[in-house]
Design a protein around this motif. Structure first.
Motif, PDB file in Angstrom:
ATOM      1  N   ASN A 155      -8.252  -5.788   1.587  1.00 35.05           N
ATOM      2  CA  ASN A 155      -6.943  -5.615   0.983  1.00 35.05           C
ATOM      3  C   ASN A 155      -6.852  -6.685   1.121  1.00 35.05           C
ATOM      4  O   ASN A 155      -5.737  -7.929   0.602  1.00 35.05           O
ATOM      5  N   PHE A 156      -5.461  -6.604   2.460  1.00 40.06           N
ATOM      6  CA  PHE A 156      -5.210  -8.266   3.499  1.00 40.06           C
ATOM      7  C   PHE A 156      -5.539  -9.045   3.204  1.00 40.06           C
ATOM      8  O   PHE A 156      -4.495 -10.341   3.121  1.00 40.06           O
ATOM      9  N   ASN A 184      -9.169   2.180   8.125  1.00 39.45           N
ATOM     10  CA  ASN A 184      -8.677   1.249   8.071  1.00 39.45           C
ATOM     11  C   ASN A 184      -9.921   0.315   7.123  1.00 39.45           C
ATOM     12  O   ASN A 184      -9.478  -0.882   7.525  1.00 39.45           O
ATOM     13  N   GLU A 185     -10.596   0.133   7.101  1.00 38.05           N
ATOM     14  CA  GLU A 185     -12.069  -1.257   6.366  1.00 38.05           C
ATOM     15  C   GLU A 185     -10.708  -1.197   5.091  1.00 38.05           C
ATOM     16  O   GLU A 185     -10.870  -2.452   4.680  1.00 38.05           O
ATOM     17  N   LYS A 186     -10.662  -0.691   4.512  1.00 36.23           N
ATOM     18  CA  LYS A 186     -10.336  -1.313   3.139  1.00 36.23           C
ATOM     19  C   LYS A 186      -9.154  -0.955   3.129  1.00 36.23           C
ATOM     20  O   LYS A 186      -9.023  -3.101   2.390  1.00 36.23           O
ATOM     21  N   ASN A 187      -7.749  -1.239   3.865  1.00 37.63           N
ATOM     22  CA  ASN A 187      -6.660  -2.593   4.128  1.00 37.63           C
ATOM     23  C   ASN A 187      -6.704  -3.345   4.848  1.00 37.63           C
ATOM     24  O   ASN A 187      -6.595  -4.297   4.036  1.00 37.63           O
ATOM     25  N   LEU A 188      -8.170  -3.181   4.859  1.00 38.43           N
ATOM     26  CA  LEU A 188      -7.815  -5.166   5.928  1.00 38.43           C
ATOM     27  C   LEU A 188      -8.903  -5.670   5.008  1.00 38.43           C
ATOM     28  O   LEU A 188      -8.484  -6.408   4.728  1.00 38.43           O
ATOM     29  N   LYS A 225      -4.108  -9.018  12.682  1.00 42.97           N
ATOM     30  CA  LYS A 225      -5.554  -8.657  12.108  1.00 42.97           C
ATOM     31  C   LYS A 225      -6.919  -8.704  12.762  1.00 42.97           C
ATOM     32  O   LYS A 225      -8.030  -8.379  12.028  1.00 42.97           O
ATOM     33  N   THR A 230       1.289 -11.604  12.419  1.00 41.17           N
ATOM     34  CA  THR A 230       0.585 -10.588  11.188  1.00 41.17           C
ATOM     35  C   THR A 230      -0.733 -10.923  11.523  1.00 41.17           C
ATOM     36  O   THR A 230      -2.308 -10.071  11.305  1.00 41.17           O
ATOM     37  N   LYS A 242       2.504  -8.397   0.722  1.00 42.48           N
ATOM     38  CA  LYS A 242       3.737  -7.989   0.845  1.00 42.48           C
ATOM     39  C   LYS A 242       4.889  -8.378   1.278  1.00 42.48           C
ATOM     40  O   LYS A 242       5.952  -7.883   1.192  1.00 42.48           O
TER      41      LYS A 242
END
Length: 617
Positions: free
Chosen positions: A548-549, A542-546, A595, A591, A556
Motif C-alpha cells: 500500500n505504501f 507486513n507485506e500488505k502495508n508495504l 521502508k 521514511t 498519509k
C-alpha cells in the motif's frame, strides 16, 4: 593353442560389426586373430582405418564409373554383367547402391590388378609367428548383410577366393568357414518402407545363389545346372580366368530381427552390437572351444545327411555376476552386524514409551501420541545431563568449535548469509537499490527545494521498483536455491561450504557418528520449521502495508498536511519557510529509507520462507 581365426567384414554393415568385434579382442587374443574388411564406399573406409588401425582394408573400388570398369573388363561385360546404361554411369567409390553385380565387378577388378595384399598379409600373419599354427585348421568367419549391394554381392566370391588361396598357398583344405549374414528385417527401422522390397530382393537372390554353390560344393547339384552354377575369377596380373570349384561355407548363420519368442531389439545399432557379441562368443571368446566342438559334431551329422543342412540361427546371452549388488548386500549385512546395542538405545526407549502410552489409552487415560523425533532428542539431552558418556559425546560432536556455537545455529546462519548474498547480489535488485539510494543522497542542505521534491518523487517510484525486483527474484530463484542447498550439493560433490548439509555432518574432516547425524538433522528440521513459521507470520503481517505504501507513498503525509498533491503542498506555518520545507523533506527521506530497509527485510524473509518450505518437504 588357439586356432588361427580370420574375421572378414563385407560391405558397410559387415565392416562395422567386425570393427565392433575387434574392439572386444584382448592383446593376447589378437596374436591369433586377423581382421579384414571389404567395401566399395570410400566414405566409410577412412573412419574405420582411423578408429581401428589393426583392421586391414581392401577397397574394391576406384574413382571410376561402371562403364569405365567394363571397358577394361571385357570378360565381365560379355559374360555376366547386366547390360544397363543407367548402371554404366554409377561411380563405384560411392558404394554399390544395393546393386550386387557392381560389388562383384569391383572385387574382380581388385583381384586382377593385385589389390588383395591386405587379405593375403592378414592370413600370413596368422602363421608367421609360430609355424605350428599351420597345423591347426584356420577358422574363417565372414560377416555381411544380405540386404545391401556390396556385402550381398561378395558373400560367395570372397568365401571361395579365400578357400582357393588357402589351398594354393598354405595347403589348407580343412579350414572351417562360417558365414554370418544379416537378414533384411533388421534394417526395417532404419530405412523408408518403400525401399524394403529392394532389400528383400537382394536377400532372396543372395540366398538362392549361396544355396546353389553349397549344393554344388556338396556334389549334389543336378547335371542340368552344372554349367550354369559356376564362378570364374580373374588371375592376378593376366587376362585369364579360372573356375573356382570349392565349397564356400561349412555353416551359414542367418540373423533375423526377431528371436524365437518373437521379440525384437530397439535399433539397428543394438542389432549390430548383438551380432558382434555372438561372433565374439562363437569365434574368439572363452566359450568358442565348446562351439567348435559342437560344430565338429554337426559335421559328422552333415556327412550322414549328404551335407544339405548347413543353415542355422545364432544367439547370445550374458550371465552377469551382480558385483555391485553383492557388494551392497555384504556391506549392509556388515553394517547391520556392526550396529551396537548402544546405537539403538533411543529407538528402544521410544518403542517402550509408545507401548506404555498405548496401554494407558486402552485403560482410559488421555495420552499424547509419542513423537519419535522429540523423544529421540529429549532422551539424548536427558542422558547427557545425567552424565552418560554416549549421549555427552553426541552433544559434544554437534558443537561447532570454529564458530563457538552449536552446529545447528552455525548451519542456519550460513544458510541465511547465502540467501541474503544471493538476493542482494542479484543484478536487478542491485541496480534498483543503487538508483534509489542515489536519489535519496541528493536530498541535502544544498539542494533546491523544488529539486528535492523531484528527487523524493523519483525515490518513491524507485522504491516500488525495488520491491518488485525483490519479489521477482524470490519467485524466479527460490526453487533453484532450494535445489542447490538440499539436492544439488550431493550430486556435485560439494562439501566445502557451511550452507551444505554435507559440510554440517563433518567433524574436522570426519563424518559424524550416525546417532549424532540423526540428532543434528532433527534439530535443524525443528528450527527450520519454527523459523519458516515465524517468517510467514511476519510476511502476512507486513507485506500488505508495504504494498500500500509504495503504491501511494505520500497519502498519509498529504492527509496530515492537508494538501491535495505532493507538488503543491506547503509546510504549515506563517510563511512556509525554506527551513520548514527542509525539515519535512528530511522526514520523508527517513521514511523512504526505513521502508527500503523494511522491503529488504521482507525479501530476506520471503526467500528464506520459501526455501525452508522446500527444504522441510
Amino acid at each position: 593353442m588357439s586356432s588361427p581365426t580370420l574375421l572378414v567384414g563385407l560391405g558397410g554393415t559387415g565392416s562395422k560389426i567386425v570393427a565392433k568385434v575387434s574392439d572386444m579382442i584382448s592383446d593376447e587374443q589378437r596374436r591369433d586373430i586377423s581382421c579384414v574388411i571389404f567395401d566399395t564406399d570410400a566414405n566409410d573406409i577412412p573412419m574405420i582405418k582411423t578408429n581401428n588401425p589393426e583392421i586391414r582394408v581392401v577397397q574394391t573400388s576406384a574413382r571410376m564409373t561402371v562403364g569405365e570398369y567394363l571397358e577394361e573388363d571385357h570378360y565381365a561385360r560379355d559374360t555376366w554383367f547386366p547390360n544397363n546404361p543407367i548402371l554404366d554411369r554409377k561411380v563405384l567409390s560411392e558404394g554399390a547402391g544395393q546393386v550386387r553385380s557392381i560389388s562383384r565387378l569391383g572385387f574382380e577388378s581388385a583381384i586382377r590388378i593385385g589389390h588383395m595384399d591386405p587379405l593375403h598379409d592378414a592370413i600370413a600373419d596368422l602363421y608367421k609367428v609360430d609355424q605350428k599354427k599351420a597345423e591347426n585348421s584356420l577358422r574363417v568367419t565372414i560377416v555381411s548383410s544380405l540386404a545391401g549391394g556390396t556385402g550381398s554381392g561378395l558373400i560367395v566370391p570372397v568365401a571361395m577366393y579365400i578357400q582357393r588361396y588357402l589351398e594354393d598357398h598354405f595347403h589348407q583344405n580343412s579350414n572351417i568357414t562360417r558365414g554370418f549374414f544379416i537378414l533384411p528385417e533388421v534394417f526395417y527401422g532404419a530405412i523408408p518402407a518403400d525401399q524394403r522390397d529392394n532389400l528383400k530382393s537382394n536377400a532372396y537372390a543372395s540366398l538362392r545363389e549361396l544355396d546353389a554353390f553349397l549344393v554344388k560344393g556338396n556334389k549334389l547339384l543336378s547335371e542340368e545346372y552344372q554349367d550354369s552354377v559356376k564362378l570364374e575369377m580373374p588371375v592376378a596380373g593376366t587376362d585369364r580366368h579360372e573356375d573356382y570349384d570349392v565349397l564356400p561355407y561349412n555353416f551359414c548363420f542367418l540373423f533375423d530381427a526377431q528371436n524365437a519368442e518373437g521379440k525384437k531389439l530397439n535399433s539397428l545399432e543394438q542389432y549390430m552390437d548383438h551380432a558382434a557379441n555372438i561372433i565374439y562368443s562363437m569365434s574368439i571368446g572363452p566359450m568358442n572351444k565348446r562351439s567348435n566342438s559342437a560344430e565338429d559334431n554337426v559335421i559328422r551329422k552333415l556327412a550322414k545327411e549328404g551335407g544339405r543342412n548347413r543353415y542355422a540361427g545364432a544367439g547370445a546371452s550374458r550371465l552377469i555376476y551382480p558385483y555391485e549388488d553383492i557388494c551392497q548386500y555384504i556391506g549392509l549385512n556388515w553394517a547391520k552386524q556392526s550396529v551396537s546395542e548402544q546405537w539403538l538405545e533411543y529407538d528402544r526407549q521410544f518403542k517402550m514409551e509408545r507401548e506404555r502410552a498405548a496401554k494407558r489409552r486402552e485403560e482410559g487415560y488421555f495420552e499424547k501420541e509419542v513423537n519419535r523425533s522429540e523423544k529421540y532428542t529429549s532422551s539424548i539431552e536427558s542422558d547427557a545431563n545425567g552424565k552418560k558418556p554416549f549421549a555427552q559425546s553426541i552433544l559434544l560432536s554437534v558443537k561447532n568449535p570454529q564458530e563457538g556455537k552449536d552446529s545447528v545455529a552455525a548451519y542456519l546462519n550460513n544458510v541465511d548469509d547465502y540467501l541474503i548474498s544471493g538476493l542482494t547480489g542479484a543484478a536487478e535488485v542491485q541496480n534498483t537499490k543503487a538508483t534509489l539510494d542515489s536519489y535519496l543522497k541528493k536530498i541535502d542542505e544544498d539542494t533546491d527545494i523544488n529539486e528535492e521534491k523531484t528527487y523524493l518523487n523519483k525515490a518513491a517510484s524507485e522504491l516500488q521498483s525495488y520491491l518488485q525486483s525483490i519479489n521477482a527474484y524470490v519467485e524466479n530463484e527460490y526453487r533453484n536455491v532450494a535445489y542447490t542447498l538440499y539436492e544439488g550439493a550431493s550430486n556435485q560433490g560439494k562439501l566445502d561450504q557451511g550452507y551444505y548439509l554435507e559440510k554440517v555432518i563433518e567433524n574436522n574432516g570426519q563424518i559424524l557418528h550416525p546417532n549424532a547425524v540423526r540428532y543434528l538433522l532433527i534439530k535443524i528440521l525443528d528450527d527450520m520449521k519454527k523459523i519458516q513459521k515465524g517468517d510467514q507470520q511476519f510476511i502476512d503481517a507486513n507485506e500488505k502495508n508495504l504494498l500500500n505504501f509504495v503504491e501511494q507513498p505520500w497519502k498519509k503525509f498529504l492527509e496530515e498536511e492537508g494538501a491535495k498533491s505532493f507538488d503543491e503542498y506547503k509546510p504549515k506555518g506563517i510563511f512556509g519557510t525554506k527551513k520548514k520545507h527542509k525539515e519535512k523533506h528530511n522526514e520523508l527521506k527517513r521514511t523512504l529509507k526505513s521502508k527500503e530497509k523494511a522491503i529488504e527485510d521482507l525479501g530476506n524473509r520471503k526467500i528464506r520462507a520459501k526455501v525452508y518450505e522446500r527444504g522441510i518437504q
